[in-house]
Design a protein around this motif. Structure first.
Motif, PDB file in Angstrom:
ATOM      1  N   SER A 150       0.696   4.597  -3.093  1.00  0.00           N
ATOM      2  CA  SER A 150       0.658   5.913  -2.262  1.00  0.00           C
ATOM      3  C   SER A 150       1.924   6.356  -3.288  1.00  0.00           C
ATOM      4  CB  SER A 150       0.673   5.728  -0.852  1.00  0.00           C
ATOM      5  OG  SER A 150       1.134   5.576  -0.203  1.00  0.00           O
ATOM      6  N   LYS A 194       0.644  -1.106   0.512  1.00  0.00           N
ATOM      7  CA  LYS A 194       0.149  -0.265   0.043  1.00  0.00           C
ATOM      8  C   LYS A 194       0.950   1.362   0.048  1.00  0.00           C
ATOM      9  CE  LYS A 194      -3.833  -2.025   0.164  1.00  0.00           C
ATOM     10  NZ  LYS A 194      -3.740  -3.102   0.439  1.00  0.00           N
ATOM     11  N   SER A 248       0.858   9.203  -5.717  1.00  0.00           N
ATOM     12  CA  SER A 248       2.078  10.950  -5.526  1.00  0.00           C
ATOM     13  C   SER A 248       2.660  11.170  -6.162  1.00  0.00           C
ATOM     14  CB  SER A 248       2.634  11.200  -4.400  1.00  0.00           C
ATOM     15  OG  SER A 248       1.828  10.739  -2.963  1.00  0.00           O
TER      16      SER A 248
END
Length: 474
Positions: A39, A35, A43
């Motif tokens: 992320s 995860k 980003s």
């Protein structure tokens, strides 16, 4: 034969065996499942979008409106002509656009209809329509001369975005390095468990031989206690190895985000297979190898340099050329005025040249110098990071060469200790060696094997540190 049993046998024969997962396959799963890594990828996408959104000021703007006015004020625009109430309905439509050249262009259309009630002195103002079609242009000739400020902003945003995305890549690589470390620790723990079991079996054999020798009166009870102590130590080491293996299996599950309800994957890795450090480095292999951290520092310095230029440009004098042209139409109602918007019989034209100058005060100098000093500080940090990067790369290669020598020496030690242990056992069986020598040789070979696989594991993890370096063109 029962058909159901035959069907099961055929299914087992044709069932495709589950292939073991290689390191690259394992890292791919970590990259897709973790995860935090997901992320970081999101980003990076957001960083690209923010860079694109920096051109928001260049997006065309549409303005449309409708207004209704009822004016009964005694000092209203038409009250002096005898109107007791003025009612106006107006529509406006405008489009504005700033170009990357610093040119701002606008076009607008306005139309309205006014109706006055009361004793109007001039019958033309009882009811009439007005229409206007206008074009305007503004161009900076100095501060933002033909898009100079826009180009500076583009350069700064590009460097800043690349640095931001690079920081996410660095975090991602650190996570993958940790995941790879768990992979090699798992294989080391497997080897440690295997060595522990084999050592325990050998220790039990020595214990059995010693018991027989004690029973035959050849050895005394102290020898038996020594071999029993060896068995006890080996059992403790085996328990520790089993615990370590479970710890690394948990780390691998967490890295893959694999729930406990699913079986642990079969992993395929050769802990003795060396890799070159250069093979782990991203980029063109012919350029300069630098650490990703130093590369990010250079991008930050580049962005600060462009920011300093932007600040300097923002406080420069400005000479703005402006011009506008508008048509004017006065008719009996709105529809007639609208249909004559393009009539150029009664135009309004304007040309202007405006100078804007901010005096050179301490405040202005402080703002410009602060940005320049920030850029200089970032440049100095970048240069230092590059020196540290060169040193780190050389040191990593030096340590890797030394590690290779240690692995070779440990391999030779295992060979010698294994031969020594077999020789001592043979002498012990012939009654030509004491128990202490056998126990000591057994401890030495187990220690040598563990040390070899520990060094190999550390060497594999050292190779993964190459992921923190990239190759850039000089």
């Amino acid at each position: 034969m029962n058909q159901g049993v035959l069907g099961i046998l055929l299914l087992l024969l044709w069932q495709t065996p589950v292939s073991a997962m290689t390191l690259q396959e394992y890292l791919k799963i970590v990259e897709s499942k973790h995860k935090t890594i997901q992320s970081l990828d999101v980003s990076k996408e957001a960083a690209d979008l923010r860079e694109e959104a920096g051109d928001i000021e260049l997006v065309p703007t549409l303005v449309a409106g409708v207004n209704y006015l009822s004016d009964k004020a005694p000092l209203g625009q038409f009250a002096l002509f005898g109107a007791t109430e003025s009612r106006t309905l107006s529509y406006n439509l405008g489009l504005g656009k700033k170009f990357s050249t610093g040119t701002t262009v606008g076009i607008s259309a306005n139309t309205s209809e006014t109706e006055n009630t009361g004793a109007i002195a001039d019958p033309r103002f009882v009811k009439f329509g007005i229409g206007t079609l206008a074009v305007s242009l503004n161009q900076s000739l100095w501060k933002d001369s033909f898009g100079h400020a826009t180009r500076l902003r583009w350069d700064r945003q590009e460097a800043a975005t690349e640095a931001e995305k690079g920081s996410y890549d660095l975090q991602k690589k650190l996570l993958l390095i940790n995941a790879e470390a768990s992979f090699w620790n798992y294989f080391f723990a497997n080897e440690a468990l295997r060595i522990g079991r084999e050592s325990l079996e050998r220790a039990k054999k020595i214990e059995g031989w010693t018991k027989r020798r004690v029973g035959d009166g050849i050895s005394d009870r102290a020898d038996l206690l020594e071999t029993q102590g060896l068995v006890s130590v080996r059992q403790l080491q085996l328990i520790t190895a089993q615990d370590d293996l479970e710890t690394y299996k948990r780390e691998i599950r967490d890295a893959m985000e694999l729930p406990d309800s699913e079986p642990f994957p079969k992993l395929d890795g050769d802990i003795s297979q060396a890799r070159t450090l250069s093979s782990m480095v991203d980029g063109n292999k012919k350029g300069r190898v630098v650490s990703l951290e130093s590369y990010l520092a250079s991008l930050d310095a580049k962005a600060k340099m462009f920011l300093a230029k932007e600040v300097e440009d923002a406080y420069r004098p400005d000479l703005v050329l402006s011009g506008s042209y508008a048509t004017n139409t006065l008719k009996s109602d709105m529809s007639e005025a609208t249909s004559n918007l393009t009539n150029t019989d009664l135009p309004t034209a304007k040309v202007g040249l405006n100078l804007v100058y901010m005096f050179d005060t301490d405040v202005k100098d402080a703002a410009q110098n602060a940005a320049k000093k920030d850029a200089l500080a970032a440049k100095l940090r970048s240069e230092r990071k590059m020196l540290d990067s060169d040193s780190a790369w050389l040191e990593l290669n030096r340590r890797y060469v030394e590690m290779t020598k240690r692995v070779e020496a440990a391999t030779e030690t295992v060979r010698i200790q294994s031969a020594r242990q077999k020789a001592q056992v043979d002498l012990f069986n012939k009654g030509r060696s004491i128990t202490f020598n056998v126990v000591n040789s057994e401890e030495d070979v187990a220690t040598a094997e563990l040390n070899l696989y520990r060094l190999r594991s550390e060497q594999r993890k050292m190779e993964s540190q190459g992921r923190l370096f990239i190759t850039i063109e000089e």
